[in-house]
Scaffold this active site. Structure first.
Site, PDB file in Angstrom:
ATOM      1  N   ASP A   1       5.564 -38.817 -19.979  1.00  0.00           N
ATOM      2  CA  ASP A   1       4.988 -37.670 -19.292  1.00  0.00           C
ATOM      3  C   ASP A   1       6.177 -37.052 -18.563  1.00  0.00           C
ATOM      4  OD1 ASP A   1       4.005 -35.982 -17.271  1.00  0.00           O
ATOM      5  OD2 ASP A   1       2.060 -36.966 -17.361  1.00  0.00           O
ATOM      6  N   HIS A   2       6.674 -35.928 -19.070  1.00  0.00           N
ATOM      7  CA  HIS A   2       7.980 -35.472 -18.571  1.00  0.00           C
ATOM      8  C   HIS A   2       7.932 -35.094 -17.083  1.00  0.00           C
ATOM      9  CE1 HIS A   2       6.565 -31.321 -19.272  1.00  0.00           C
ATOM     10  NE2 HIS A   2       7.559 -30.926 -18.509  1.00  0.00           N
TER      11      HIS A   2
ATOM     12  N   HIS B   1      -0.028 -34.451 -16.739  1.00  0.00           N
ATOM     13  CA  HIS B   1       0.855 -34.105 -15.623  1.00  0.00           C
ATOM     14  C   HIS B   1       0.118 -34.034 -14.281  1.00  0.00           C
ATOM     15  CE1 HIS B   1       3.357 -33.271 -18.953  1.00  0.00           C
ATOM     16  NE2 HIS B   1       3.030 -32.003 -19.152  1.00  0.00           N
TER      17      HIS B   1
HETATM   18  C1  BG6 Z   1       4.014 -29.284 -21.417  1.00  0.00           C
HETATM   19  C2  BG6 Z   1       2.881 -28.450 -21.906  1.00  0.00           C
HETATM   20  O1  BG6 Z   1       3.665 -30.642 -21.405  1.00  0.00           O
HETATM   21  O2  BG6 Z   1       4.363 -28.874 -20.104  1.00  0.00           O
HETATM   22  C3  BG6 Z   1       3.225 -26.968 -21.841  1.00  0.00           C
HETATM   23  O3  BG6 Z   1       2.561 -28.808 -23.235  1.00  0.00           O
HETATM   24  C4  BG6 Z   1       3.686 -26.594 -20.470  1.00  0.00           C
HETATM   25  O4  BG6 Z   1       2.117 -26.171 -22.221  1.00  0.00           O
HETATM   26  C5  BG6 Z   1       4.783 -27.540 -19.995  1.00  0.00           C
HETATM   27  O5  BG6 Z   1       4.167 -25.266 -20.506  1.00  0.00           O
HETATM   28  C6  BG6 Z   1       5.141 -27.286 -18.558  1.00  0.00           C
HETATM   29  O6  BG6 Z   1       6.254 -28.042 -18.240  1.00  0.00           O
HETATM   30  P1  BG6 Z   1       7.313 -27.532 -17.165  1.00  0.00           P
HETATM   31  O7  BG6 Z   1       8.302 -28.636 -17.082  1.00  0.00           O
HETATM   32  O8  BG6 Z   1       7.861 -26.244 -17.686  1.00  0.00           O
HETATM   33  O9  BG6 Z   1       6.525 -27.325 -15.898  1.00  0.00           O
END
Ligand code: BG6
Length: 495
Positions: A181-182, A244
């Site tokens: 989960d980045h 997230h």
């Molecule tokens: C991803 C989603 O996991 O996270 C995207 O699939 C989203 O739809 C993105 O735009 C948002 O990540 P960040 O790091 O740009 O807030």
């Protein structure tokens, strides 16, 4: 850090995720001296490419998307010596033979301590296929020398998540599985644990006695762009909230872990998910809001509505916005609402956590003095601003006694001179060192799905008659304002 020799196999080597995120992260780790002494990165994809061509492809990716700008040629050349390509067609398993030979060649060169990491940066329907092929070709290794990284989406509901867990755990042990989960790799998200558990002043206040409510708001200006095909089958609930945003709820809601051990931390997070109040039909009616954007103007340019994006059905029922009021039914949080919202094509790109504290028990100041009264707030800004603000009341300078809210600010820009690593740098290094703290355990993923399934089912089975219900460049549907306004609050934003 001293790392064992490492072979990283990237499935989906020519895909977007590798070009935009993984390759830049690996190059930056190398530039900053974090790669092992001996390593090989093997990209795989269906098409036939030479090593040289693959190196060029990912260099273009790094040049376009790395936080540190274009590569330094000499450094790149050194890095590129470690990069290889091996064509694999996941649907033609015999092609795994060549990959195996390639891996074994490096293993032989690197010695018996070599660890292998498989990164599945591919469409989710290929996860089980790849895992099974790795097993068939005896590439799945053991707990000490082999790990597999799985990108989201992890299933599309509770059942498919369980199925996937079942397949993965029949081949790998839980210790080998890294579900990414980045958000958990973001600097400011990791700092939540530091802020909560390395400071003594906060804990006595971090409960229902002092906290009025919590807001978690992840808003994006961009639309679905060229991801319409994927997004149509996902929607905001699956794409953002299940992973997230619920992870952010866990970080704010969790009890104090007894140590910094990966399983201890993940146990405490699962406890939050398990304590979250299940949704009944009434809760879905009154505590959830879905939205879908229609066309609008963004920075002087007209942008299409969701139903006109490529890959999207003209009568799509997919939500591009979701707002939900959660409760965590335990001693710490009983009665404290957690308002969560996320959406695309909103007015601002911003990820904010706002903790609003209760009002003072008794006002001693006359109303003329407190015209701008604001209850204390703690604002954790994850991005684009990286900061923690404590909003307090102060006396405005002057001869009159007038109070107004002022911010005590910890701002990364003003405090540190070093640039923060990207989430994928942190997480890839964690996979190499074997640290699972910031990765999702099977039970975390399943608990999150279990909580959301009534909402997923309700939204899917009942078409929204109001879609599209918010204009691009707005703050989302009016109902989302009403959801929080009914309780006397409003969504907080930074100027
Ligand atoms: C991803 C989603 O996991 O996270 C995207 O699939 C989203 O739809 C993105 O735009 C948002 O990540 P960040 O790091 O740009 O807030």
């Amino acid at each position: 850090i001293s790392l064992n020799p490492t072979i990283i196999v990237i499935f989906g080597g020519t895909g977007d995720l590798n070009l935009r995120k993984l390759a830049p992260a690996l190059y930056n780790l190398y530039s900053d001296g974090y790669m092992p002494e001996k390593y090989a990165i093997i990209g795989t994809a269906r098409r036939k490419l030479t090593d040289e061509k693959f190196r060029e492809t990912i260099m273009d990716g790094v040049n376009s998307f790395s936080r540190s700008g274009k590569v330094k040629q000499e450094k790149w050349n050194k890095f590129a010596e470690h990069v290889f390509y091996s064509p694999v067609d996941v649907e033609a398993p015999e092609t795994f033979g060549d990959l195996k030979a390639n891996i074994e060649r490096h293993q032989k060169e690197f010695g018996p301590d070599t660890q292998i990491l498989y990164y599945l940066a591919v469409a989710p329907n290929l996860f089980p296929l790849i895992a099974k092929c790795l097993s068939k070709y005896k590439l799945a290794g053991n707990e000490d020398n082999c790990r597999i990284v799985i990108e989201k989406p992890f299933g599309r509901d509770l059942e498919t998540a369980k199925e996937l867990n079942c397949i993965l755990t029949s081949i790998f042990s839980e210790k080998q599985i890294y579900r990414i989960d980045h958000y958990l790799g973001k600097e400011t998200v990791q700092n939540i644990m530091a802020f909560r558990f390395a400071n003594s002043f906060l804990e006595p206040l971090w409960n229902r006695t002092y906290i009025d409510h919590v807001q978690i708001s992840v808003t994006e200006q961009l639309g679905v762009g060229d991801r319409g095909g994927y997004y149509e089958g996902a929607g905001a609930l699956r794409d953002m909230i299940q992973n997230h945003l619920l992870q952010l709820v866990c970080l704010i809601g969790m009890e104090t872990p007894v140590n910094f051990d990966a399983d201890e931390i993940r146990n405490k997070k699962v406890d939050v998910l398990k304590a979250m109040r299940p949704f009944g039909p009434e809760d879905i009616r009154f505590s959830t809001v879905r939205g879908q954007y229609t066309k609008g103007w963004v920075e002087g340019k007209e942008v299409p509505g969701y139903r006109h994006e490529t890959g999207v059905a003209p009568d799509s029922n997919t939500e591009t916005f979701a707002a939900i009021k959660f409760f965590v039914d335990n001693w710490r949080w009983q009665g404290v609402p957690f308002y969560v919202r996320t959406g695309k094509r909103l007015f601002q790109t911003s990820s904010l956590i706002t903790i609003q504290f209760k009002d003072v028990p008794h006002h001693i100041f006359p109303s003329t003095v407190t015209e701008h009264w604001q209850q204390n707030r703690l604002i954790i800004s994850i991005q684009p601003e990286m900061s923690i603000r404590l909003q307090v009341q102060g006396k405005r300078p002057g001869l009159d006694m007038v109070l107004n809210p002022v911010d005590m600010v910890f701002d990364y820009k003003g405090t540190y001179t070093t640039e923060s690593p990207e989430a994928y740098e942190t997480l890839l290094l964690d996979v190499m060192t074997g640290d699972q703290t910031q990765f999702m355990r099977a039970d975390q993923v399943e608990s999150a799905w279990e909580l959301l399934m009534p909402v997923v089912n309700a939204w899917e089975s009942k078409k929204s008659l109001s879609f599209p219900n918010y204009t691009a460049d707005s703050w989302g549907p009016e109902d989302a304002e009403a959801l929080i306004a009914r309780d006397g609050f409003h969504w907080f934003t930074l100027p």
